[in-house]
Write a protein that holds these residues in place. Structure first.
Motif, PDB file in Angstrom:
ATOM      1  N   SER A   2       0.827  -1.197   0.000  1.00 56.68           N
ATOM      2  CA  SER A   2       0.000   0.000   0.000  1.00 56.68           C
ATOM      3  C   SER A   2       0.863   1.248   0.000  1.00 56.68           C
ATOM      4  CB  SER A   2      -0.915   0.014   1.230  1.00 56.68           C
ATOM      5  OG  SER A   2      -0.142   0.012   2.409  1.00 56.68           O
ATOM      6  N   SER A   5       0.888   6.818   3.554  1.00 54.44           N
ATOM      7  CA  SER A   5      -0.011   7.952   3.773  1.00 54.44           C
ATOM      8  C   SER A   5       0.790   9.225   3.971  1.00 54.44           C
ATOM      9  CB  SER A   5      -0.869   7.690   5.003  1.00 54.44           C
ATOM     10  OG  SER A   5      -1.547   8.867   5.395  1.00 54.44           O
ATOM     11  N   HIS A  94      -9.722   8.546  11.635  1.00 52.04           N
ATOM     12  CA  HIS A  94     -10.089   9.704  10.810  1.00 52.04           C
ATOM     13  C   HIS A  94      -9.438   9.674   9.426  1.00 52.04           C
ATOM     14  CE1 HIS A  94     -12.246  11.478  14.031  1.00 52.04           C
ATOM     15  NE2 HIS A  94     -11.201  11.864  14.743  1.00 52.04           N
ATOM     16  N   ARG A  95      -8.507   8.767   9.208  1.00 51.24           N
ATOM     17  CA  ARG A  95      -7.738   8.816   7.956  1.00 51.24           C
ATOM     18  C   ARG A  95      -8.582   8.711   6.691  1.00 51.24           C
ATOM     19  NH1 ARG A  95      -1.610   6.428   8.270  1.00 51.24           N
ATOM     20  NH2 ARG A  95      -0.899   7.845   9.920  1.00 51.24           N
ATOM     21  N   PRO A  96      -9.579   7.859   6.638  1.00 51.95           N
ATOM     22  CA  PRO A  96     -10.378   7.793   5.404  1.00 51.95           C
ATOM     23  C   PRO A  96     -11.030   9.119   5.030  1.00 51.95           C
ATOM     24  CG  PRO A  96     -10.791   5.863   6.773  1.00 51.95           C
ATOM     25  CD  PRO A  96      -9.989   6.817   7.605  1.00 51.95           C
ATOM     26  N   ASP A  97     -11.376   9.930   6.032  1.00 55.31           N
ATOM     27  CA  ASP A  97     -11.983  11.225   5.752  1.00 55.31           C
ATOM     28  C   ASP A  97     -10.937  12.307   5.470  1.00 55.31           C
ATOM     29  OD1 ASP A  97     -14.827  10.626   6.175  1.00 55.31           O
ATOM     30  OD2 ASP A  97     -14.253  10.282   8.255  1.00 55.31           O
ATOM     31  N   GLU A  99      -7.431  11.959   4.530  1.00 57.79           N
ATOM     32  CA  GLU A  99      -6.420  11.808   3.474  1.00 57.79           C
ATOM     33  C   GLU A  99      -6.849  12.399   2.124  1.00 57.79           C
ATOM     34  OE1 GLU A  99      -5.516   7.655   3.620  1.00 57.79           O
ATOM     35  OE2 GLU A  99      -3.880   7.938   5.083  1.00 57.79           O
ATOM     36  N   PRO A 100      -8.111  12.245   1.694  1.00 54.94           N
ATOM     37  CA  PRO A 100      -8.498  12.849   0.407  1.00 54.94           C
ATOM     38  C   PRO A 100      -8.482  14.383   0.421  1.00 54.94           C
ATOM     39  CG  PRO A 100     -10.046  11.133   1.069  1.00 54.94           C
ATOM     40  CD  PRO A 100      -9.197  11.424   2.259  1.00 54.94           C
TER      41      PRO A 100
END
Length: 408
Positions: A2, A5, A94-97, A99-100
């Motif tokens: 992967s 990040s 919180h990373r999924p929200d 990072e984008p």
């Protein structure tokens, strides 16, 4: 495997979660839409979009085109928002929200992150003031009689404060050398820098009500690097008897990033010992928190470091400056900026202006492109700095850069 990040920072990154400076940016696909951002590593987090995505109660303060509403909200809001931002960039859930909503620093355009209300600049380094006195008054006292009794300052021009990366046009004005019979008009031939630290006011104060030393944190949101460009020849002819005017007002460059005071708790330090008793409103001997900041500044011209001024050596503190500029009842406004004055240490390589480094042109400095006494067209000046942070990590301050272009 992967992809790593952007939130997985190298150990000791000076722009880690312990820092989180604020700025305002636009993206290439939406160049007209200014957004409030927070720097984390080499990325900018769209703070407003993050607040909305996470259902934060601070969305109204962060989904804004500049820092104004957050500045005006006051110290409790500053603390709470900072805690929320720290959680957003450190809690794995919180990373999924988050990072984008991260943009590489190199892919965005930074803007002045606040509307400047008033601008005051001080003269707070004893080393700098002593050097200037020795240059211009070699047979007299280096310091003026009032210097150790009050922080000397002048009111600048708020409308010519520009963000880092903005070109600075060489100013024109009147100048007169001592041997000249009359003044002449033309582009400055003694264009200089002043390496300084700026302070940003958030919470306003009432007209007629002085701000005491212990209210510094209640009113000042954060700090940043500042370059007070100075046309020394214009200044020398005009400043008697009233002080700096056109020699200063053409441009002042500031960093695009504002570091919150809370990020600099580990950098607080005692100012130099004072050898003249201070009047009560300036006497900080009994203050619980030391008034100085241990900031290590570097000054580079065209990529070559020419000076490393230490901010810890400043005689007058930011809290004393705030107390002095309001002691007559002058009110603070959200977005007020005040500069520390040139930062200079006791050693030659610690002098924060070319006036001192070259001793008013007597001792040119060597650069790869040739010698310099004062700035030439095309020269680019960059100020960078760091401060001690928690657990030995450094706190990075956003750089301020400006390039000199010919007089129009």
């Amino acid at each position: 495997m992967s992809e790593q990040s952007p939130l997985d920072l190298a150990e000791g990154d000076p722009f880690g979660p312990h820092n989180l400076p604020y700025g305002v940016f636009t993206t290439a696909d939406e160049p007209e839409r200014r957004r409030l951002g927070v720097r984390i590593g080499n990325h900018v987090l769209d703070a407003g979009a993050a607040a909305l995505a996470l259902g934060s109660p601070y969305a109204d303060l962060l989904a804004q085109p500049d820092l104004g509403p957050l500045l005006a909200a006051g110290r409790t809001a500053w603390r709470d928002v900072r805690r929320a931002l720290t959680a957003w960039v450190t809690v794995p859930a919180h990373r999924p929200d988050i990072e984008p909503l991260l943009h590489p620093v190199g892919s965005v355009t930074m803007h002045l992150p606040y509307e400047v209300a008033d601008y005051v600049d001080f003269y707070a380094s004893e080393n700098h003031a002593t050097n200037v006195g020795r240059i211009f008054r070699p047979d007299g006292d280096a310091l003026t009689p009032n210097w150790k009794h009050l922080p000397i300052g002048y009111h600048g021009r708020a409308g010519t404060i520009v963000v880092s990366g903005t070109d600075v046009a060489r100013p024109s004005g009147q100048r007169k050398a001592p041997a000249d019979a009359a003044p002449v008009f033309g582009p400055s031939v003694k264009l200089d820098i002043e390496a300084e630290v700026g302070f940003l006011v958030g919470t306003p104060s009432q007209l007629g009500t002085p701000v005491p030393l212990d209210s510094f944190r209640d009113h000042v949101f954060g700090l940043f690097l500042l370059n007070d460009w100075s046309a020394r020849d214009v200044q020398a002819w005009e400043y008697v008897p009233l002080g700096p005017f056109l020699g200063k007002s053409f441009a002042t460059s500031v960093s695009a990033w504002v570091t919150p005071l809370e990020a600099l708790d580990a950098a607080r330090t005692a100012p130099p010992a004072r050898d003249v008793p201070l009047l009560p409103y300036l006497d900080d001997a009994a203050e619980e928190e030391p008034g100085g900041f241990d900031l290590r500044i570097s000054v580079a011209i065209n990529g070559t470091v020419v000076a490393e001024p230490p901010f810890a050596s400043m005689y007058w503190t930011a809290a004393q400056q705030l107390a002095h500029m309001t002691v007559n009842g002058a009110s603070l406004r959200t977005g007020d900026v005040y500069g520390s004055g040139t930062v200079s240490g006791p050693e030659v390589h610690q002098r924060g202006s070319l006036l001192e480094l070259t001793w008013n042109g007597r001792d040119p400095i060597d650069l790869p492109g040739g010698k310099r006494t004062f700035l030439e067209d095309g020269d680019e000046v960059t100020l960078t700095a760091w401060a001690p942070g928690p657990d030995g990590v450094r706190v990075g301050l956003g750089e301020v850069t400006g390039r000199i272009v010919p007089a129009p």
